[in-house]
Design an enzyme around this catalytic site. Structure first.
Site, PDB file in Angstrom:
ATOM      1  N   LYS A  96       0.818  -1.218   0.000  1.00 29.69           N
ATOM      2  CA  LYS A  96       0.000   0.000   0.000  1.00 29.69           C
ATOM      3  C   LYS A  96       0.848   1.263   0.000  1.00 29.69           C
ATOM      4  O   LYS A  96       0.492   2.255  -0.622  1.00 29.69           O
ATOM      5  CB  LYS A  96      -0.948   0.005   1.199  1.00 29.69           C
ATOM      6  CG  LYS A  96      -2.110  -0.935   1.017  1.00 29.69           C
ATOM      7  CD  LYS A  96      -3.299  -0.495   1.827  1.00 29.69           C
ATOM      8  CE  LYS A  96      -4.567  -1.131   1.285  1.00 29.69           C
ATOM      9  NZ  LYS A  96      -5.763  -0.635   1.917  1.00 29.69           N
ATOM     10  N   LYS A 113      -5.572  -9.175  -6.522  1.00 30.67           N
ATOM     11  CA  LYS A 113      -6.724  -9.506  -5.688  1.00 30.67           C
ATOM     12  C   LYS A 113      -7.924  -8.641  -6.075  1.00 30.67           C
ATOM     13  O   LYS A 113      -7.750  -7.447  -6.354  1.00 30.67           O
ATOM     14  CB  LYS A 113      -6.310  -9.233  -4.236  1.00 30.67           C
ATOM     15  CG  LYS A 113      -7.303  -9.616  -3.184  1.00 30.67           C
ATOM     16  CD  LYS A 113      -6.783  -9.229  -1.797  1.00 30.67           C
ATOM     17  CE  LYS A 113      -6.933  -7.762  -1.513  1.00 30.67           C
ATOM     18  NZ  LYS A 113      -7.737  -7.388  -0.365  1.00 30.67           N
ATOM     19  N   LYS A 128     -11.873  -3.474  -3.237  1.00 33.60           N
ATOM     20  CA  LYS A 128     -12.728  -2.281  -3.371  1.00 33.60           C
ATOM     21  C   LYS A 128     -11.942  -1.116  -3.925  1.00 33.60           C
ATOM     22  O   LYS A 128     -12.494  -0.216  -4.541  1.00 33.60           O
ATOM     23  CB  LYS A 128     -13.293  -1.880  -2.005  1.00 33.60           C
ATOM     24  CG  LYS A 128     -14.282  -2.848  -1.435  1.00 33.60           C
ATOM     25  CD  LYS A 128     -14.860  -2.301  -0.136  1.00 33.60           C
ATOM     26  CE  LYS A 128     -14.746  -3.297   0.984  1.00 33.60           C
ATOM     27  NZ  LYS A 128     -13.471  -3.194   1.720  1.00 33.60           N
TER      28      LYS A 128
HETATM   29  N1  AQP Z   1     -10.325 -10.780  -3.124  1.00 30.94           N
HETATM   30  C1  AQP Z   1     -10.614 -11.338  -1.976  1.00 30.94           C
HETATM   31  N2  AQP Z   1     -10.765 -12.681  -1.881  1.00 30.94           N
HETATM   32  C2  AQP Z   1     -11.075 -13.266  -0.694  1.00 30.94           C
HETATM   33  N3  AQP Z   1     -11.255 -12.559   0.443  1.00 30.94           N
HETATM   34  C3  AQP Z   1     -11.107 -11.224   0.378  1.00 30.94           C
HETATM   35  N4  AQP Z   1     -11.220 -10.258   1.309  1.00 30.94           N
HETATM   36  C4  AQP Z   1     -10.970  -9.052   0.730  1.00 30.94           C
HETATM   37  N5  AQP Z   1     -10.708  -9.205  -0.556  1.00 30.94           N
HETATM   38  C5  AQP Z   1     -10.793 -10.547  -0.809  1.00 30.94           C
HETATM   39  C6  AQP Z   1     -11.544 -10.486   2.701  1.00 30.94           C
HETATM   40  O1  AQP Z   1     -12.623  -9.618   3.038  1.00 30.94           O
HETATM   41  C7  AQP Z   1     -12.459  -9.150   4.371  1.00 30.94           C
HETATM   42  C8  AQP Z   1     -12.481  -7.639   4.396  1.00 30.94           C
HETATM   43  O2  AQP Z   1     -11.362  -7.099   3.698  1.00 30.94           O
HETATM   44  P1  AQP Z   1     -11.167  -5.581   3.309  1.00 30.94           P
HETATM   45  O3  AQP Z   1     -12.170  -4.719   3.907  1.00 30.94           O
HETATM   46  O4  AQP Z   1      -9.730  -5.219   3.515  1.00 30.94           O
HETATM   47  O5  AQP Z   1     -11.505  -5.745   1.748  1.00 30.94           O
HETATM   48  P2  AQP Z   1     -10.919  -5.161   0.418  1.00 30.94           P
HETATM   49  O6  AQP Z   1     -11.999  -5.294  -0.591  1.00 30.94           O
HETATM   50  O7  AQP Z   1      -9.607  -5.776   0.126  1.00 30.94           O
HETATM   51  O8  AQP Z   1     -10.785  -3.661   0.825  1.00 30.94           O
HETATM   52  P3  AQP Z   1     -10.039  -2.467   0.183  1.00 30.94           P
HETATM   53  O9  AQP Z   1     -10.611  -1.280   0.864  1.00 30.94           O
HETATM   54  O10 AQP Z   1     -10.120  -2.524  -1.282  1.00 30.94           O
HETATM   55  O11 AQP Z   1      -8.579  -2.701   0.634  1.00 30.94           O
HETATM   56  P4  AQP Z   1      -7.344  -3.206  -0.218  1.00 30.94           P
HETATM   57  O12 AQP Z   1      -7.125  -2.182  -1.261  1.00 30.94           O
HETATM   58  O13 AQP Z   1      -6.278  -3.264   0.820  1.00 30.94           O
HETATM   59  O14 AQP Z   1      -7.638  -4.546  -0.790  1.00 30.94           O
HETATM   60  C9  AQP Z   1     -11.140  -9.743   4.871  1.00 30.94           C
HETATM   61  O15 AQP Z   1     -11.438 -10.932   5.588  1.00 30.94           O
HETATM   62  C10 AQP Z   1     -10.405 -10.079   3.617  1.00 30.94           C
HETATM   63  O16 AQP Z   1      -9.503 -11.142   3.790  1.00 30.94           O
END
Ligand code: AQP
Length: 332
Positions: A113, A196, A199
Site C-alpha cells: 500500500k 486480488k 474495493k
Molecule cells: N479478493 C478477496 N478474496 C477473498 N477474500 C477477500 N477479502 C478481501 N478481498 C478478498 C476479505 O474480506 C475481508 C475484508 O477485507 P477488506 O475490507 O480489507 O476488503 P478489500 O476489498 O480488500 O478492501 P479495500 O478497501 O479494497 O482494501 P485493499 O485495497 O487493501 O484490498 C477480509 O477478511 C479479507 O480477507
C-alpha cells in the site's frame, strides 16, 4: 473456554464477491454455533486518509445492510461500527507499546500500500495490523474467519497476544485461530488474475459488487479476461493461467463442487458455456442479496441504525469488562 468469532470489513465501498466468498459466507456458517461479532472497521478505513464524512457514514450503513442481506442475523450476532467501541483504539495503543518495529516491518500489505512513497505513508497505515490485533483481542476472540490476504496480519495478532501474555505472566488472551476456508480464499480481479479483487481497484469491471443487478453481472462476466486455450481436464494444466484458475475456483465455490468437478463438466470446451453457467449461478446467488440490500438502504434505514446501536451496546459490554481486566493486569 467460550468460542468466539470476530471479523470485519472496511467501509471503503460496496462489498464485492471476494469479501463475500472469502469472508462473509463463512461468517454466516460460524454464527450458528459461535458467539459472533461482526465489525465494520471504519477506523481502519481512515488509514489511507480522511474522505467525505457523509460518504463514510453511508458506507457504514451499506456494509451493515450487506452483512444482514448476506445472512448475518443481527438478533444473534453483534453488527457494529468499530468507532462506537473506544476499546479498539485504546487497546491498539497498549498493544503497540509491546509490538517491535521489526515485526511490523515484515508486513507485506504495508509495503504494497505504501509502495514507493513509504516516507509519506501514515503511522495509521503502518499500525493497521496492531489495530486489527486489538479488534480481535478486545473480545478475546478465538476464531477469525478471513480471506487469505489477512493471514500474515493474523499471525502477527497471535504473536502480539503471546507477547502480552508473557509480559503479564498469564494466558490472558487466547491465541486467535485464523479460519481461511473453502476454495475462494483469494478471489482475483476479473481484469487481471494476478491481482486480488478489491474495493480500491479503480476499475469497476475488476469486481462483482453484491449490489450489481443481473445485467451488470452478465456484462462483467462476459468481459472477464480469459485466454484463448480450451478448458483443460485437470487443475495442473491450468498452471500459468491465473484468470482461468480464478473463474474455475469461483464457480466451484458457488456450485459447492470441487474445482476438479467443474473441470470434469467443461473440459475441452471454450469459455462460452462455462461463463453462461457462471452468470446464471451468480445471478441466482446475488439477486436476492442485492434486492435485500436495496430494501434495507431505501426503506429500512431506521432498522439498520437500531441494529448498529444494539450491536455496539453488546460489543461495548464485553469490551468494557475486558479493558477493566487489562488495566488491572498492566497497572493502569
Ligand atoms: N479478493 C478477496 N478474496 C477473498 N477474500 C477477500 N477479502 C478481501 N478481498 C478478498 C476479505 O474480506 C475481508 C475484508 O477485507 P477488506 O475490507 O480489507 O476488503 P478489500 O476489498 O480488500 O478492501 P479495500 O478497501 O479494497 O482494501 P485493499 O485495497 O487493501 O484490498 C477480509 O477478511 C479479507 O480477507
Amino acid at each position: 473456554m467460550n468460542q468466539r468469532v470476530l471479523s470485519g470489513i472496511q467501509p471503503t465501498g460496496s462489498i464485492h464477491l471476494g469479501n463475500y466468498l472469502g469472508a462473509i459466507k463463512n461468517w454466516v456458517a460460524f454464527q450458528k454455533d459461535h458467539d459472533s461479532l461482526f465489525c465494520i472497521v471504519n477506523l481502519h478505513a481512515l488509514t489511507t486518509g480522511f474522505g467525505s464524512p457523509a460518504q463514510l457514514r453511508e458506507h457504514v450503513r451499506l456494509t451493515a445492510a450487506c452483512y444482514i442481506a448476506c445472512g448475518i442475523d443481527p438478533n444473534t450476532s453483534a453488527i457494529f461500527a468499530q468507532s462506537q467501541v473506544t476499546g479498539h483504539s485504546e487497546l491498539a495503543w497498549l498493544l503497540g507499546c509491546l509490538t517491535p518495529l521489526g515485526w511490523l516491518n515484515r508486513m507485506t500489505q504495508f509495503k504494497d500500500k505504501a509502495g514507493k512513497h513509504k516516507e509519506q505513508a501514515s503511522l495509521g497505515l503502518y499500525g493497521y495490523p496492531v489495530l486489527m490485533a486489538a479488534d480481535i483481542l478486545l473480545y478475546k476472540a478465538t476464531h477469525v474467519p478471513v480471506g487469505a490476504d489477512q493471514k500474515q496480519h493474523l499471525e502477527l495478532a497471535r504473536d502480539i497476544a503471546g507477547a502480552f501474555n508473557a509480559q503479564v505472566g498469564k494466558d490472558y488472551f487466547p491465541l486467535p485461530e485464523p479460519c481461511i476456508m473453502g476454495t475462494s480464499t483469494r478471489v482475483m480481479s476479473l481484469r487481471d488474475g494476478t491481482q486480488k479483487m478489491s474495493k480500491s481497484d479503480p476499475s469497476e469491471a475488476s469486481r462483482i459488487h453484491m449490489t450489481d443487478d443481473a445485467d451488470t453481472i452478465a456484462q462483467k462476466i462476459r468481459k472477464a479476461k480469459t485466454d484463448s486455450a480450451l478448458i483443460p481436464a485437470t487443475w495442473d494444466e491450468l498452471e500459468g493461467r491465473p484468470e482461468a484458475q480464478n473463474l474455475v475456483q469461483m464457480l466451484s465455490t458457488l456450485e459447492n463442487q470441487t474445482p476438479q468437478q467443474i473441470l470434469n463438466t467443461y473440459a475441452g470446451q471454450n469459455f462460452a458455456p462455462f461463463k453462461a453457467r457462471l452468470i446464471e449461478v451468480l445471478q441466482e446467488t446475488l439477486n436476492p442479496i442485492s434486492g435485500k440490500i436495496h430494501e434495507l438502504m431505501t426503506q429500512d434505514q431506521a432498522f439498520l441504525e437500531t441494529c448498529l446501536a444494539q450491536g455496539a451496546e453488546k460489543a461495548r459490554t464485553l469490551a468494557t469488562k475486558h479493558m477493566h481486566e487489562i488495566h488491572g493486569l498492566i497497572g493502569l
